[in-house]
Design a protein around this motif. Sequence first.
Motif, short mmCIF file in Angstrom:
data_model
loop_
_atom_site.label_atom_id
_atom_site.label_comp_id
_atom_site.label_asym_id
_atom_site.label_seq_id
_atom_site.Cartn_x
_atom_site.Cartn_y
_atom_site.Cartn_z
N UNK A 118 1.91 0.39 11.64
CA UNK A 118 0.53 0.24 11.15
C UNK A 118 0.36 0.93 9.80
N UNK A 119 0.93 2.11 9.66
CA UNK A 119 0.81 2.86 8.41
C UNK A 119 1.63 2.20 7.30
N UNK A 120 2.78 1.63 7.66
CA UNK A 120 3.56 0.89 6.65
C UNK A 120 2.74 -0.28 6.10
N UNK A 121 2.06 -0.98 7.01
CA UNK A 121 1.22 -2.10 6.57
C UNK A 121 0.09 -1.61 5.67
N UNK A 122 -0.45 -0.47 6.00
CA UNK A 122 -1.53 0.11 5.19
C UNK A 122 -1.01 0.42 3.78
N UNK A 123 0.19 0.99 3.69
CA UNK A 123 0.78 1.29 2.39
C UNK A 123 1.03 0.01 1.59
N UNK A 124 1.57 -1.00 2.26
CA UNK A 124 1.84 -2.27 1.58
C UNK A 124 0.54 -2.89 1.04
N UNK A 125 -0.54 -2.78 1.80
CA UNK A 125 -1.82 -3.32 1.34
C UNK A 125 -2.35 -2.54 0.14
N UNK A 126 -2.19 -1.24 0.15
CA UNK A 126 -2.64 -0.43 -0.99
C UNK A 126 -1.90 -0.85 -2.25
N UNK A 127 -0.58 -1.02 -2.13
CA UNK A 127 0.21 -1.45 -3.29
C UNK A 127 -0.23 -2.84 -3.74
N UNK A 128 -0.37 -3.76 -2.78
CA UNK A 128 -0.73 -5.13 -3.13
C UNK A 128 -2.10 -5.20 -3.82
N UNK A 129 -3.07 -4.49 -3.28
CA UNK A 129 -4.43 -4.56 -3.82
C UNK A 129 -4.55 -3.90 -5.20
N UNK A 130 -3.67 -2.98 -5.49
CA UNK A 130 -3.73 -2.27 -6.76
C UNK A 130 -2.60 -2.66 -7.71
N UNK A 131 -1.89 -3.72 -7.36
CA UNK A 131 -0.65 -4.06 -8.06
C UNK A 131 -0.86 -4.35 -9.54
N UNK A 132 -1.93 -5.05 -9.87
CA UNK A 132 -2.17 -5.43 -11.27
C UNK A 132 -2.73 -4.28 -12.10
N UNK A 133 -3.27 -3.27 -11.44
CA UNK A 133 -3.92 -2.18 -12.16
C UNK A 133 -2.96 -1.07 -12.60
N UNK A 134 -1.81 -0.98 -11.94
CA UNK A 134 -0.93 0.16 -12.17
C UNK A 134 0.48 -0.29 -12.53
N UNK A 135 1.14 0.57 -13.31
CA UNK A 135 2.53 0.31 -13.69
C UNK A 135 3.51 0.76 -12.63
N UNK A 136 3.11 1.69 -11.79
CA UNK A 136 4.00 2.18 -10.76
C UNK A 136 3.23 2.94 -9.70
N UNK A 137 3.91 3.22 -8.58
CA UNK A 137 3.28 3.86 -7.43
C UNK A 137 4.18 4.99 -6.93
N UNK A 138 3.56 6.11 -6.59
CA UNK A 138 4.29 7.23 -5.99
C UNK A 138 3.65 7.51 -4.63
N UNK A 139 4.48 7.51 -3.60
CA UNK A 139 4.00 7.77 -2.24
C UNK A 139 4.50 9.14 -1.81
#
Length: 346
Positions: free
Chosen positions: A67-88
Amino acid sequence: MTDFAPSVLLIYTGGTIGMIENPETGALESFNFDHLLNFVPELKRFNYHINTYSFDPPIDSSDMEPYHWARLARIVERNYEQYDGFVILHGTDTMAYTASALSFMLENLSKPVVLTGSQLPMGMLRTDGKENLITAIEIAAAKHPDGTAMVPEVCIYFERDLMRGNRTTKINAEKFNAFKSYNYPCLGHSAIDIKIKPERIRRPDASRPLKAHYLFDTNVVVLTLFPGIQESIITSVFNIKGLKAVVMKTFGSGNAPQKPWFIKLIKEAAERNIIIINITQCQSGSVEMERYETGRQLLEAGVISGYDSTPECALTKLMFLLGHDLPPEEVRRLMNTNLAGEITLE
């Protein structure tokens, strides 16, 4: 963003890195990542846009679930165009599982997703958290002159090593170098400079957009063989209600007991469409079932090779494929396919 400064989204899930010591009680408590720059003022020296997102409440990594993996994937997907990279930011105990899962969930990823954490809390004087965090952010923001990301992969950065996420396993509960990639060389190292090895980086297909996946099926089990393992144990495992797949950790290059009852149980399970993946108990090396008679018997009984997969990767890949309701034969085929740089087929 309105200018050309790199933008990074920092996602805090929980874990040791986000803890500080309460000066009154001495207890370790999560701090508010909205005030990250107050705790890590060094980040102000970056000419980056850094925004934060925190799990509320933060979770211990031993409580991490699909469930938490899916939550992380959604956060990345929803913010994908706004950011150059992601740090978890993630607890170390299950970081390799999360990194492996995300490598399959984020299909055709073209931006860095860097997982990091620490062995000591951020609020402690000798913490490894600051260096891990600062360097992970720098890697997430790094671009080639043409504007493409230097590391468009899900990876783990820890104690000066940048590793492919689905090749990484936790090896130490006490030392700062807590992770290692045994079967694939590091993607880069940090010292005076951060040295990325471009020939080791997977290149996305520029014509295809990111495609995020969210489905998992957890009807799987890890079975570790050992000398003297009893028939009743194997029987019980293969008859777990609802079981769909087994990650079987064998000896050496993929060997197992030649006892008739053992091979019989393997064959019966395979005939019931239980998928059995053979990975080695050795930290490094690959399964080669054709090499010895014991391995060939497993192959003939319906076991498939996990090649040089880590246990974390084999398990999450199985859960991911089963979650998409694929026929057993297709799951077997894809387990023997290099989907995200997770296995070496040559």
